[in-house]
Design a protein around this motif. Sequence first.
Motif, PDB file in Angstrom:
ATOM      1  N   VAL A 109      21.402  35.963 -30.238  1.00  0.00           N
ATOM      2  CA  VAL A 109      22.003  37.582 -30.401  1.00  0.00           C
ATOM      3  C   VAL A 109      22.905  37.728 -29.348  1.00  0.00           C
ATOM      4  N   LEU A 110      22.652  37.053 -28.115  1.00  0.00           N
ATOM      5  CA  LEU A 110      23.530  37.524 -27.059  1.00  0.00           C
ATOM      6  C   LEU A 110      24.901  37.228 -27.161  1.00  0.00           C
ATOM      7  N   MET A 111      25.352  36.004 -27.809  1.00  0.00           N
ATOM      8  CA  MET A 111      26.626  35.719 -28.065  1.00  0.00           C
ATOM      9  C   MET A 111      27.282  36.818 -28.785  1.00  0.00           C
TER      10      MET A 111
ATOM     11  N   LEU B 293      17.742  32.326 -26.826  1.00  0.00           N
ATOM     12  CA  LEU B 293      18.489  31.284 -27.120  1.00  0.00           C
ATOM     13  C   LEU B 293      19.955  31.675 -27.346  1.00  0.00           C
ATOM     14  N   SER B 294      20.940  30.970 -26.345  1.00  0.00           N
ATOM     15  CA  SER B 294      22.130  31.512 -26.286  1.00  0.00           C
ATOM     16  C   SER B 294      23.261  30.615 -26.398  1.00  0.00           C
ATOM     17  N   LYS B 295      24.431  30.816 -26.493  1.00  0.00           N
ATOM     18  CA  LYS B 295      25.563  29.816 -26.288  1.00  0.00           C
ATOM     19  C   LYS B 295      25.772  29.352 -25.001  1.00  0.00           C
ATOM     20  N   ASN B 296      25.806  27.863 -24.642  1.00  0.00           N
ATOM     21  CA  ASN B 296      26.206  27.620 -23.420  1.00  0.00           C
ATOM     22  C   ASN B 296      27.562  27.594 -22.984  1.00  0.00           C
ATOM     23  N   ALA B 297      27.918  28.314 -21.817  1.00  0.00           N
ATOM     24  CA  ALA B 297      29.274  28.489 -21.418  1.00  0.00           C
ATOM     25  C   ALA B 297      29.912  27.028 -20.783  1.00  0.00           C
ATOM     26  N   ALA B 298      28.813  26.422 -20.444  1.00  0.00           N
ATOM     27  CA  ALA B 298      29.375  25.036 -19.641  1.00  0.00           C
ATOM     28  C   ALA B 298      29.677  24.277 -20.718  1.00  0.00           C
ATOM     29  N   ALA B 299      29.487  24.293 -21.912  1.00  0.00           N
ATOM     30  CA  ALA B 299      30.011  23.025 -23.039  1.00  0.00           C
ATOM     31  C   ALA B 299      30.637  23.585 -24.025  1.00  0.00           C
ATOM     32  N   LEU B 300      31.373  24.761 -23.993  1.00  0.00           N
ATOM     33  CA  LEU B 300      32.230  25.227 -25.099  1.00  0.00           C
ATOM     34  C   LEU B 300      33.512  24.315 -25.588  1.00  0.00           C
ATOM     35  N   ALA B 301      33.878  23.495 -24.662  1.00  0.00           N
ATOM     36  CA  ALA B 301      34.996  22.368 -24.945  1.00  0.00           C
ATOM     37  C   ALA B 301      34.166  21.041 -25.648  1.00  0.00           C
ATOM     38  N   MET B 302      33.005  21.093 -25.682  1.00  0.00           N
ATOM     39  CA  MET B 302      32.318  19.931 -26.308  1.00  0.00           C
ATOM     40  C   MET B 302      32.510  19.656 -27.978  1.00  0.00           C
ATOM     41  N   ARG B 303      32.329  20.729 -28.324  1.00  0.00           N
ATOM     42  CA  ARG B 303      32.698  20.762 -30.019  1.00  0.00           C
ATOM     43  C   ARG B 303      33.821  20.303 -30.392  1.00  0.00           C
ATOM     44  N   PRO B 304      34.968  21.304 -29.801  1.00  0.00           N
ATOM     45  CA  PRO B 304      36.401  20.787 -30.390  1.00  0.00           C
ATOM     46  C   PRO B 304      36.923  19.508 -29.905  1.00  0.00           C
ATOM     47  N   GLY B 305      36.199  19.196 -28.692  1.00  0.00           N
ATOM     48  CA  GLY B 305      36.669  17.649 -28.170  1.00  0.00           C
ATOM     49  C   GLY B 305      36.088  16.631 -29.262  1.00  0.00           C
ATOM     50  N   MET B 306      34.661  16.870 -29.357  1.00  0.00           N
ATOM     51  CA  MET B 306      34.199  15.628 -30.465  1.00  0.00           C
ATOM     52  C   MET B 306      34.753  15.519 -31.861  1.00  0.00           C
TER      53      MET B 306
ATOM     54  N   SER C  58      35.361  31.635 -21.880  1.00  0.00           N
ATOM     55  CA  SER C  58      33.638  31.789 -22.233  1.00  0.00           C
ATOM     56  C   SER C  58      33.787  32.573 -23.447  1.00  0.00           C
ATOM     57  N   THR C  59      34.945  32.590 -24.252  1.00  0.00           N
ATOM     58  CA  THR C  59      34.635  33.387 -25.603  1.00  0.00           C
ATOM     59  C   THR C  59      35.392  32.199 -26.754  1.00  0.00           C
ATOM     60  N   GLU C  60      35.157  32.636 -27.981  1.00  0.00           N
ATOM     61  CA  GLU C  60      35.767  31.723 -28.783  1.00  0.00           C
ATOM     62  C   GLU C  60      35.230  32.360 -30.314  1.00  0.00           C
ATOM     63  N   THR C  61      36.194  31.999 -31.335  1.00  0.00           N
ATOM     64  CA  THR C  61      35.695  32.385 -32.704  1.00  0.00           C
ATOM     65  C   THR C  61      35.331  31.040 -33.705  1.00  0.00           C
ATOM     66  N   GLY C  62      34.244  31.002 -33.888  1.00  0.00           N
ATOM     67  CA  GLY C  62      33.400  30.035 -34.464  1.00  0.00           C
ATOM     68  C   GLY C  62      33.422  29.934 -36.007  1.00  0.00           C
ATOM     69  N   ARG C  63      32.847  29.206 -36.570  1.00  0.00           N
ATOM     70  CA  ARG C  63      32.878  29.021 -38.019  1.00  0.00           C
ATOM     71  C   ARG C  63      32.558  30.347 -38.776  1.00  0.00           C
ATOM     72  N   LEU C  64      31.906  31.109 -38.384  1.00  0.00           N
ATOM     73  CA  LEU C  64      31.593  32.527 -38.921  1.00  0.00           C
ATOM     74  C   LEU C  64      32.871  33.426 -38.738  1.00  0.00           C
TER      75      LEU C  64
ATOM     76  N   ALA D 168      29.858  33.184 -24.563  1.00  0.00           N
ATOM     77  CA  ALA D 168      28.879  32.216 -24.278  1.00  0.00           C
ATOM     78  C   ALA D 168      28.293  32.700 -22.717  1.00  0.00           C
ATOM     79  N   ASP D 169      26.964  32.141 -22.483  1.00  0.00           N
ATOM     80  CA  ASP D 169      26.418  32.436 -21.080  1.00  0.00           C
ATOM     81  C   ASP D 169      26.197  31.219 -20.516  1.00  0.00           C
ATOM     82  N   THR D 170      25.704  31.668 -18.964  1.00  0.00           N
ATOM     83  CA  THR D 170      25.334  30.252 -18.245  1.00  0.00           C
ATOM     84  C   THR D 170      23.755  30.665 -18.147  1.00  0.00           C
ATOM     85  N   VAL D 171      23.178  29.429 -17.921  1.00  0.00           N
ATOM     86  CA  VAL D 171      21.770  29.580 -17.621  1.00  0.00           C
ATOM     87  C   VAL D 171      21.325  30.376 -16.558  1.00  0.00           C
ATOM     88  N   ASP D 172      22.268  30.161 -15.315  1.00  0.00           N
ATOM     89  CA  ASP D 172      21.900  30.794 -13.984  1.00  0.00           C
ATOM     90  C   ASP D 172      22.127  32.338 -14.278  1.00  0.00           C
ATOM     91  N   ASP D 173      23.175  32.614 -14.916  1.00  0.00           N
ATOM     92  CA  ASP D 173      23.664  34.261 -15.056  1.00  0.00           C
ATOM     93  C   ASP D 173      22.403  34.926 -15.815  1.00  0.00           C
TER      94      ASP D 173
END
Length: 218
Positions: A80-82, A108-121, A135-141, A147-152
Amino acid sequence: TRQRVVDIGGGAGQQALALARAGHHVTLVDHDPEMLTAAHDALAAEDPDVRRRVDIVDAPGEQASGVIGGDWDLVCCHGVLMYLDEPGPMLTALVDLARPDGGLISVLSKNAAALAMRPGMEGRWSDALAMLESSTETGRLHVPSRADTVDDISAHLTAQGARTVTWYGVRTFTDHLRDTPVGADFDLICDLEWEAGRRDPYRQVARLFHLLAIRTAT
């Protein structure tokens, strides 16, 4: 033990119904007409015992405590937070909903530390490079998301009186597969994702993070 559970942004009810089948009493809160219709339809197809354990409420999550009250054993807010411009008001609402002497909050939220992983893979190199600085993107929807960080998230919950106890990474190795069936290896992949999701450094590059916090009495 049967728990009182509220599922904020519960959508079509997949999670709420699974919890109700396990014996818990669940209130699903959502404010999207299509999702609420889907949730009602799904609930209607369940056994009477399950139907009796589920309530569906039309309300914004940020205003939920004023509609359904507080003192919930478990407060879920998954995926939801995303879609919110600012997570703060929702996180404050989650703490307000939780039982003050140990209510559990599950985010459960999107991980800001890992946004580059999906397009990279996926070999989308220019997209991956751009995501390193975003820290933002437009996904498959095709809907913009943040995205958020765990620390924030942890810091905001702490400030409101909820102590983070642990967090997990979700979809470390399989996110780039999207909805591709994994076949006979499904159980093995689940074991791998579970083990990776609870240890560093793997959980840090997972697509999502699952954070658990406990509200403490003040």
